[in-house]
Design a protein around this motif. Structure first.
Motif, mmCIF file in Angstrom:
data_model
loop_
_atom_site.group_PDB
_atom_site.id
_atom_site.type_symbol
_atom_site.label_atom_id
_atom_site.label_comp_id
_atom_site.label_asym_id
_atom_site.label_seq_id
_atom_site.Cartn_x
_atom_site.Cartn_y
_atom_site.Cartn_z
ATOM 1 N N LEU A 68 0.829 -1.209 0.000
ATOM 2 C CA LEU A 68 0.000 0.000 0.000
ATOM 3 C C LEU A 68 0.862 1.257 0.000
ATOM 4 O O LEU A 68 0.508 2.271 -0.608
ATOM 5 N N THR A 69 1.988 1.206 0.674
ATOM 6 C CA THR A 69 2.910 2.347 0.647
ATOM 7 C C THR A 69 3.447 2.567 -0.770
ATOM 8 O O THR A 69 3.589 3.711 -1.223
ATOM 9 N N GLU A 70 3.709 1.473 -1.465
ATOM 10 C CA GLU A 70 4.156 1.577 -2.860
ATOM 11 C C GLU A 70 3.047 2.129 -3.739
ATOM 12 O O GLU A 70 3.290 2.991 -4.604
ATOM 13 N N TYR A 71 1.821 1.651 -3.540
ATOM 14 C CA TYR A 71 0.704 2.153 -4.334
ATOM 15 C C TYR A 71 0.483 3.643 -4.076
ATOM 16 O O TYR A 71 0.178 4.401 -5.008
ATOM 17 N N ALA A 72 0.626 4.060 -2.828
ATOM 18 C CA ALA A 72 0.470 5.478 -2.490
ATOM 19 C C ALA A 72 1.525 6.327 -3.197
ATOM 20 O O ALA A 72 1.261 7.467 -3.586
ATOM 21 N N HIS A 73 2.710 5.767 -3.358
ATOM 22 C CA HIS A 73 3.788 6.475 -4.059
ATOM 23 C C HIS A 73 3.429 6.682 -5.531
ATOM 24 O O HIS A 73 3.712 7.745 -6.114
ATOM 25 N N LEU A 74 2.783 5.703 -6.139
ATOM 26 C CA LEU A 74 2.474 5.768 -7.566
ATOM 27 C C LEU A 74 1.184 6.512 -7.858
ATOM 28 O O LEU A 74 1.004 7.041 -8.959
ATOM 29 N N LEU A 75 0.269 6.568 -6.883
ATOM 30 C CA LEU A 75 -0.999 7.265 -7.070
ATOM 31 C C LEU A 75 -0.830 8.770 -6.850
ATOM 32 O O LEU A 75 -0.157 9.202 -5.913
ATOM 33 N N ALA A 76 -1.468 9.547 -7.688
ATOM 34 C CA ALA A 76 -1.497 10.997 -7.476
ATOM 35 C C ALA A 76 -2.397 11.309 -6.292
ATOM 36 O O ALA A 76 -3.365 10.579 -6.030
ATOM 37 N N PRO A 77 -2.119 12.352 -5.526
ATOM 38 C CA PRO A 77 -3.034 12.753 -4.453
ATOM 39 C C PRO A 77 -4.447 12.923 -5.010
ATOM 40 O O PRO A 77 -4.654 13.576 -6.033
ATOM 41 N N GLY A 78 -5.395 12.315 -4.338
ATOM 42 C CA GLY A 78 -6.767 12.321 -4.837
ATOM 43 C C GLY A 78 -7.115 11.115 -5.685
ATOM 44 O O GLY A 78 -8.282 10.897 -6.015
ATOM 45 N N GLY A 79 -6.106 10.315 -6.066
ATOM 46 C CA GLY A 79 -6.353 9.110 -6.847
ATOM 47 C C GLY A 79 -7.098 8.070 -6.033
ATOM 48 O O GLY A 79 -7.043 8.063 -4.803
#
Length: 293
Positions: A208-219
């Protein structure tokens, strides 16, 4: 001339007259059949299978997956470069500063299966590049052929959808840069029931930390499962992560993608036929971490 020959020639002539007023028939496109692409339901994501991956996202050429869109972008770049050269000096600097960014993938369906969600998303979001990632080779081949058939059948459509065979648990950062994605989908992932195999689950704190890195804020990050224990597991992991907050049901009712989760995939359709329940959990990527209690 024999009566039989007269009848045959007469019918041929009449047929020629009728053909002149007919519109040319649309060419039939052969679609792949799932029965030729069947594979095991799941694959161990922690195995040592070898995949060809780029060293960094900037090194990957997406032209193979989105040939029309990338060709159009290059044409616009060439035209802009020619205009800048003709303008000279300051005009060239201005054109360079305002250069159009290359088309980039924004939606990712992790473990896309036979591509049901991907195909539906492609028509609802025609201007967004989306990618299905699948670890099974035969299933990936099916989705690739399916998209190719749809592109031939409907020119100009489905050119924003593609599939890639890889191990998403290991190589997502090799393909996408920080904040590039706006939607990530995890439909009916392998529950890995045994406690010893929980580390294989696609939703866990580290990933999830990796996904948060790849997702734009608001994604948005979408999950759904027909396994109650796994649904609760994913919910608890997302609730406990400081960079995600749950999306309200009111927002989900207005979101097209959320409405496609339950029935777009083959697995979801099977659950519906059997009268099973599903557990949907959708979360938003926060710009700043939530305060920890």
């Amino acid at each position: 001339m024999s009566p039989k020959r007269q009848r045959e020639e007469g019918s041929t002539a009449e047929g020629d007259k009728g053909d002149k007023g007919q519109k040319p028939q649309k060419e039939e496109v052969a679609h792949p059949r799932k029965r030729f692409y069947r594979a095991r339901a799941h694959s161990n994501p922690l195995n040592d299978a070898s995949f060809d991956v780029p060293t960094r996202p900037e090194d990957y050429d997406w032209s193979e997956h989105y040939p029309e869109l990338m060709a159009e972008w290059r044409e616009r770049q060439a035209a802009a470069g020619a205009a800048a050269a003709a303008a000279g000096g300051a005009g060239a600097e201005g054109a360079a500063s305002g250069a159009e960014e290359a088309p980039a993938v924004r939606f990712v369906d992790i473990g896309c299966g036979f591509g049901g969600l991907l195909i539906k998303l492609a028509t609802h979001y025609p201007d967004t590049l989306m990618l299905g990632m699948e670890i099974r080779d035969k299933v990936t081949a099916y989705v690739r052929e399916r998209i190719a058939a749809l592109r031939r059948e409907s020119p100009g459509s489905y050119r924003n959808a593609a599939v890639l065979r890889t191990n998403a648990m290991k190589y997502l950062p090799n393909f996408f840069r920080k904040g590039q994605l706006t939607k990530m989908f995890f439909l009916f992932p392998d529950p890995h029931f045994k406690a010893a195999n929980h580390r294989r689950r696609i939703i866990n704190t580290q990933l999830l930390t990796e996904y948060a890195h790849l997702l734009a804020p608001g994604g948005w990050l979408y999950t759904i499962s027909d396994v109650p224990e796994l649904g609760e597991w994913m919910k608890s992991k997302l609730d406990g992560h400081p960079l995600f907050e749950r999306v309200s049901e009111e927002e989900l009712e207005r979101d097209v993608a959320a409405g496609l989760l339950a029935l777009s995939s083959e697995e979801g359709q099977k659950v519906a036929r059997n009268g099973g329940a599903t557990y949907r959990n959708v979360y938003r990527r926060l710009a700043q971490p939530r305060p920890q209690e």
